[in-house]
Enzyme design. Structure first.
Site, PDB file in Angstrom:
ATOM      1  N   SER A 121      -6.548   4.377   5.430  1.00 44.37           N
ATOM      2  CA  SER A 121      -5.416   3.904   4.651  1.00 44.37           C
ATOM      3  C   SER A 121      -5.288   2.390   4.703  1.00 44.37           C
ATOM      4  CB  SER A 121      -4.143   4.556   5.203  1.00 44.37           C
ATOM      5  OG  SER A 121      -3.041   3.695   5.060  1.00 44.37           O
ATOM      6  N   LYS A 122      -5.023   1.813   3.543  1.00 45.40           N
ATOM      7  CA  LYS A 122      -4.879   0.356   3.498  1.00 45.40           C
ATOM      8  C   LYS A 122      -3.666  -0.090   4.293  1.00 45.40           C
ATOM      9  CE  LYS A 122      -7.319  -0.787  -0.716  1.00 45.40           C
ATOM     10  NZ  LYS A 122      -7.372  -1.561  -1.955  1.00 45.40           N
ATOM     11  N   ARG A 123      -2.689   0.744   4.362  1.00 46.71           N
ATOM     12  CA  ARG A 123      -1.466   0.378   5.068  1.00 46.71           C
ATOM     13  C   ARG A 123      -1.604   0.469   6.574  1.00 46.71           C
ATOM     14  NH1 ARG A 123       3.311   0.007   2.430  1.00 46.71           N
ATOM     15  NH2 ARG A 123       4.353   0.446   4.395  1.00 46.71           N
TER      16      ARG A 123
END
Length: 483
Positions: free
Chosen positions: A241-243
């Site tokens: 996940s980019k987050r």
RNA sequence: GGUCCCAUCGUCUAGUGGCCUAGGACAUCACCCUCUCAAGGUGGAGGCACGGGUUCGAAUCCCGUUGGGACUGCCA
């Protein structure tokens, strides 16, 4: 036979994801292994709301850093809007598309306790015409199956009845990814679509569209070969996940991973070279890579292992290459590129390029990333070493023998010949006189001069530091310990 | 929920019916080397998710179970 034409088609919605980097690499590898192979970069930026120019720059610079050079492009999907519009119009004219004015809420409400996938086809036969709030949907056939021939996974069957009438153009008229991607792939004569597994369920829709376009335009283009790469996952086995996950390729560059090492490690995720050796040059990657050998299951992006690979590459550099590679981290004021958000511990005036070149070989095999270099050699350039107080207390402050060593060293080092061997010998003798092994005897000196108990080989370091600075630090430490 | 994908040491993988008492790499442990820390060397521990088939023979083929994941947007 012409070589493969492949494209990497990222959307610029954030920094450059390591998963994207791997997808780009696998595409590039396939293109590079045949003479006529063509690698294309197409920025899929049809969603104007969430694209930012800086993200496009990020993709470009990350790919340049990795050495994934382009044969065509970069293209921007948004530049092909006219092409997309024509495709949509032709499809609509042929009755393969229909207008729909349902809002997302309405669609969801009608679905109720859901059974069928997605949209229920409410507007399919309402005969709507283009209006301010009408999107365009594909009239998906209810009968039959669509089978995706995936080089990695084999044939994957989808019953057409499980595919809904997906939206192809927004009510604003903007053609969406589903169609734009296919139109562009046809236009660019893409032969292999290599992308992440999350796109597998899009494949049947795109095949339908491809077929439809073949019929409607009269331009019959051979369908591409599909290859869906296994996902890259985190420790929880979820898609990276980019987050939440450290997936920014840029940050690895900033930390001092070498592009060749990064590429080598990426190649190991879902694929492996023949034989037992996994640290292999790019040429071997190109030579041996086969899509059909790519594994089916998700891979964990293991920074620890990548760090090991990076260490191997750093040690494989020549002394001169290593010195040059360190530049952005040790003298950022004179390099064209420098890592962001990193402070160099010394000033430009304090730094000595010639000295660094002599010091570098001492630490080359001791670092795994270039970002670690500065901290390891800072005592050479700082006026006084940054002192590890706990260590100092242990081997000097609270240790009378340590102070005796320092005192002895001040005297001996003032007259001993200034080279590593003599320093080594002098320290050994000083230690013996106090009943200390060299291991114990060197500790207080190391601490006084370098500020730490761990670091590059001591005697070579003293040699390079010079007699004056060494004696000064030895005396300084003695003075500190007596107050 | 529906559709689809996946399943070999903790991790990445080799293995495509007999070469497997399953090989390598990272991580881990021990020892050696050693001025610290590394690097290097040697050795150890550690795996075919489970259950049925098929077969003379299965990690490899089939079915099921379980588990994990992706997709399910007028995002890409």
């Amino acid at each position: 036979m012409p070589g493969p034409r492949v494209r990497f088609a990222p959307s610029p919605t954030g920094f450059f994801h390591v998963g994207s980097a791997r997808t780009a690499l696998f595409n590039w590898l396939l293109a590079r292994q045949s003479d006529g192979g063509v690698f294309i970069l197409r920025i899929e930026d049809t969603d104007a709301d969430r694209n930012r120019e800086e993200w496009v720059d990020g993709i470009l610079s990350a790919m340049a850093w990795l050495g994934l050079d382009l044969d065509e492009g970069p293209f921007r999907q948004s530049d092909n809007a006219a092409l997309h519009d024509v495709a949509a119009q032709q499809l609509a004219d042929a009755g393969l598309l229909y207008y729909c004015d349902c809002t997302g809420d309405e669609v969801a409400r009608r679905k109720g306790d859901d059974k069928t996938p997605g949209y229920d086809g409410f507007c399919r036969d309402r005969g709507l015409t283009r209006g301010p709030a009408t999107g365009l949907r594909f009239r998906t056939p209810h009968e039959g199956v669509t089978v995706v021939h995936d080089v990695i996974r084999g044939d994957v069957e989808f019953a057409n009845s499980t595919i809904d009438d997906f939206i192809v153009a927004k009510s604003s008229g903007v053609v969406l990814y589903a169609l734009a991607n296919v139109a562009d792939d046809r236009h660019d004569r893409i032969s292999h679509v290599i992308r992440g597994e999350e796109h597998l369920s899009n494949a049947p829709k795109q095949m339908m569209l491809w077929d439809a376009l073949n019929q409607v335009t009269g331009d019959v283009v051979t369908m591409p070969v599909y290859a869906h790469l296994p996902l890259l996952v985190n420790e929880q086995r979820k898609k990276l996940s980019k987050r939440k996950d450290p997936v920014a390729t840029e940050s690895y560059r900033d930390q001092g991973y070498l592009p060749d090492a990064f590429v080598n490690y990426l190649a190991l995720l879902g694929w492996s070279p023949r034989g037992d050796e996994e640290i292999v040059p790019r040429s071997t990657l190109i030579e041996q890579f086969r899509l059909e050998d790519v594994s089916h299951s998700p891979a964990f992006f293991d920074v620890k292992k990548m760090t090991h690979v990076n260490g191997e590459y750093i040690r494989g550099l020549s002394a001169q290459q290593f010195v040059e590679a360190c530049a952005p981290w040790v003298r950022p004021w004179s390099t064209s590129w420098r890592p962001t958000d990193r402070e160099v511990p010394w000033s430009e005036a304090q730094f000595d390029e010639g000295l660094f070149a002599l010091v570098a070989p001492l630490i080359q095999e001791r670092v795994t990333t270039l970002g670690e270099v500065a901290a390891m050699v800072e005592f050479f350039f700082l006026d006084a070493p940054r002192m590890d107080e706990a260590a100092f207390a242990k081997v000097v402050g609270n240790d009378p023998l340590g102070r005796s060593m320092l005192g002895g060293a001040v005297e001996r080092f003032a007259e001993t010949q200034w080279d590593a061997a003599s320093l080594h010998e002098a320290t050994t003798q000083l230690g013996e006189a106090l009943g200390l092994t060299l291991r114990k005897a060197q500790a207080p000196i190391r601490c006084a001069v370098t500020g730490s108990l761990v670091g590059p080989p001591l005697f070579e370091s003293l040699h390079l530091l010079g007699r004056e600075r060494t004696l000064e630090r030895l005396r300084g430490a003695l003075a500190r310990s007596s107050t």
